[in-house]
Design an enzyme around this catalytic site. Sequence first.
Site, PDB file in Angstrom:
ATOM      1  N   ARG A 155      -4.770  -3.389  -7.222  1.00 33.18           N
ATOM      2  CA  ARG A 155      -4.240  -3.908  -5.715  1.00 33.18           C
ATOM      3  C   ARG A 155      -4.788  -3.291  -4.807  1.00 33.18           C
ATOM      4  O   ARG A 155      -4.559  -1.385  -4.769  1.00 33.18           O
ATOM      5  CB  ARG A 155      -2.239  -3.246  -5.568  1.00 33.18           C
ATOM      6  N   SER A 171       2.576  -2.033  -8.312  1.00 31.89           N
ATOM      7  CA  SER A 171       3.337  -2.268  -7.944  1.00 31.89           C
ATOM      8  C   SER A 171       4.365  -3.297  -7.802  1.00 31.89           C
ATOM      9  O   SER A 171       3.100  -3.774  -6.340  1.00 31.89           O
ATOM     10  CB  SER A 171       4.529  -1.552  -8.751  1.00 31.89           C
ATOM     11  N   LYS A 196      -8.547   8.473  -4.835  1.00 32.15           N
ATOM     12  CA  LYS A 196      -9.348   8.657  -2.834  1.00 32.15           C
ATOM     13  C   LYS A 196     -10.573   9.561  -3.346  1.00 32.15           C
ATOM     14  O   LYS A 196     -11.525   9.331  -2.223  1.00 32.15           O
ATOM     15  CB  LYS A 196      -8.215  10.029  -2.188  1.00 32.15           C
ATOM     16  N   ARG A 233       3.923  -4.872   3.257  1.00 29.11           N
ATOM     17  CA  ARG A 233       4.795  -3.800   3.419  1.00 29.11           C
ATOM     18  C   ARG A 233       5.317  -3.610   4.771  1.00 29.11           C
ATOM     19  O   ARG A 233       3.770  -3.266   5.112  1.00 29.11           O
ATOM     20  CB  ARG A 233       4.756  -2.944   2.503  1.00 29.11           C
TER      21      ARG A 233
HETATM   22  P1  ADP Z   1      -0.868   6.934  -1.737  1.00 27.03           P
HETATM   23  O1  ADP Z   1      -1.288   6.406  -2.837  1.00 27.03           O
HETATM   24  O2  ADP Z   1       0.023   7.793  -1.567  1.00 27.03           O
HETATM   25  O3  ADP Z   1       0.493   5.334  -1.511  1.00 27.03           O
HETATM   26  P2  ADP Z   1      -2.068   5.829   0.810  1.00 27.03           P
HETATM   27  O4  ADP Z   1      -3.610   6.164   1.057  1.00 27.03           O
HETATM   28  O5  ADP Z   1      -1.980   4.244   0.595  1.00 27.03           O
HETATM   29  O6  ADP Z   1      -1.612   6.712  -0.002  1.00 27.03           O
HETATM   30  O7  ADP Z   1      -1.364   6.642   1.886  1.00 27.03           O
HETATM   31  C1  ADP Z   1      -0.252   6.309   2.208  1.00 27.03           C
HETATM   32  C2  ADP Z   1       0.755   5.717   3.372  1.00 27.03           C
HETATM   33  O8  ADP Z   1       0.314   6.808   4.047  1.00 27.03           O
HETATM   34  C3  ADP Z   1      -0.351   4.372   3.809  1.00 27.03           C
HETATM   35  O9  ADP Z   1       0.788   3.336   2.715  1.00 27.03           O
HETATM   36  C4  ADP Z   1       0.166   4.258   5.066  1.00 27.03           C
HETATM   37  O10 ADP Z   1       1.407   3.896   5.486  1.00 27.03           O
HETATM   38  C5  ADP Z   1      -0.106   5.546   5.307  1.00 27.03           C
HETATM   39  N1  ADP Z   1      -1.998   5.783   5.665  1.00 27.03           N
HETATM   40  C6  ADP Z   1      -2.227   6.000   4.791  1.00 27.03           C
HETATM   41  N2  ADP Z   1      -3.323   6.139   5.066  1.00 27.03           N
HETATM   42  C7  ADP Z   1      -3.537   6.018   6.566  1.00 27.03           C
HETATM   43  C8  ADP Z   1      -4.482   5.894   7.438  1.00 27.03           C
HETATM   44  N3  ADP Z   1      -6.537   5.901   7.214  1.00 27.03           N
HETATM   45  N4  ADP Z   1      -4.408   5.555   8.700  1.00 27.03           N
HETATM   46  C9  ADP Z   1      -3.299   4.939   8.911  1.00 27.03           C
HETATM   47  N5  ADP Z   1      -1.859   5.361   7.173  1.00 27.03           N
HETATM   48  C10 ADP Z   1      -2.677   5.780   6.857  1.00 27.03           C
HETATM   49 MG    MG Z   2      -0.620   3.702  -1.001  1.00 24.60          MG
END
Ligand code: ADP
Ligand code: MG
Length: 435
Positions: free
Chosen positions: A125, A151, A266, A411
């Site tokens: 996803r 999920s 990442k 979401r």
């Molecule tokens: P995880 O693997 O914990 O889901 P993410 O990289 O998806 O990690 O980050 C978690 C949340 O943080 C995302 O769902 C988003 O809401 C916020 N987030 C992450 N990266 C960014 C970004 N570059 N800009 C704005 N919000 C972010």
């Molecule tokens: Mg995420």
Amino acid sequence: MATGWGSLLQDEQQLEELARQAVDRALAEGVLLRTSQEPSSSDVVSYAPFTLFPSLVPSALLEQAYAVQMDFNLLVDAVSQNAAFLEQTLSSTIKRDNFTAHLFDIHKQVLKEGIAQTVFLGLNRSDYMFQRNADGSAALKQIEINTISASFGGLASRTPAVHRARVLLIAQEKERNIFDQRAIENELLARNIHVIRRKFEDVSEKGSLDQDRRLFMDDQEVAVVYFRDGYMPSHYSLQNWGARLLLERSCAVKCPDIATQLAGTKKVQQELSRSGMLEVLLPGQPEAVARLRATFAGLYSLDMGEEGDQAITEAIAAPSCFVLKPQREGGGNNLYGEEMVQALERLKDSEERASYILMEKIEPEPFGNCLLRPGSPARVVQCISELGIFGVYVRQRKTLVMNKHVGHLLRTKAIEHADGGVAAGVAVLDNPYPV
Ligand code: ADP
Ligand code: MG
């Protein structure tokens, strides 16, 4: 208020009545989560939080996200098969991050023994936010790609590879998000595919390989292993690491196999954004490369050296423009603002910084919607959304036999929360209203 539901959002009484109806509908439709109360109250459920109204999503961006999904499937699959790229990309990270190091160790062991698995099943996803441009328009920017336990979707593939297969679903005993998993189990059952649900501990007690490295669980052969566990350090005891290695050594189709899980880190995401990298991984596919690159936000390595030093200086000077991310999944691990600055000051001169990446912070245009959660009143708050597109592919040895997008997930969360998903109690389920 940038929303299509202006008048409804202003009438409090009408809002409450609508919210009551919507909650009843969610309960009746089975949009459920187990409650978080201890101990694992297996018979107590509530509705999964959701928005009262579908949020407006520019249809051009929705289409773009769908159009690039097959490219992301190809890219993840290419990365997972490129051991040299994974090794080089993760070398600095695994020195300082035990969890990634452990995953990588299993990857190396499997490669050394020779990969027994011949069919590969990816279920990804890719998540995006809509960056607000200076001219008022919006751009689709990738937040991350989830290659393990993606999920809130439903797996419904009818490929010959999994047809009549016995699927081993690796899950935790206490799982609030069980109804999302059950939806998948039910889909498989409806296709006469038997699902057995087990924990890592069960695998170490009752799992085994025969001399052809076929996987057996309770003396039944398993064709497909689907992980809804194993993406966080806390999921692994020493015994569980052993179980994961056993599963990886088997010829069963893993969703995902260890290399594909590593492709979703990442650090890999950050290295892929370097100029020329996509061209190496997807040779002869300039259109796919252009579609992928258009969704990349600014990503910066924190490896020791000048490049990392400069990224740190910039982030400390403008903390609201960056996010600091460790190699973790599942929400709540990233650092923002003042906390990020403190972490960067602390990490700056230590090699530990290589286990993190820096990312440009995406700033979407906020809008009004009503987030419905058990026990809280219906009221309109300023929100932002994150769009996820699911992708599925199947590869048989070197040949891709299926590659498609299989739906979306929107979401939405209140703007005061920087981080966190639905399971973390921050975001709620939503639907895009294309405009
Ligand atoms: P995880 O693997 O914990 O889901 P993410 O990289 O998806 O990690 O980050 C978690 C949340 O943080 C995302 O769902 C988003 O809401 C916020 N987030 C992450 N990266 C960014 C970004 N570059 N800009 C704005 N919000 C972010
Ligand atoms: Mg995420």
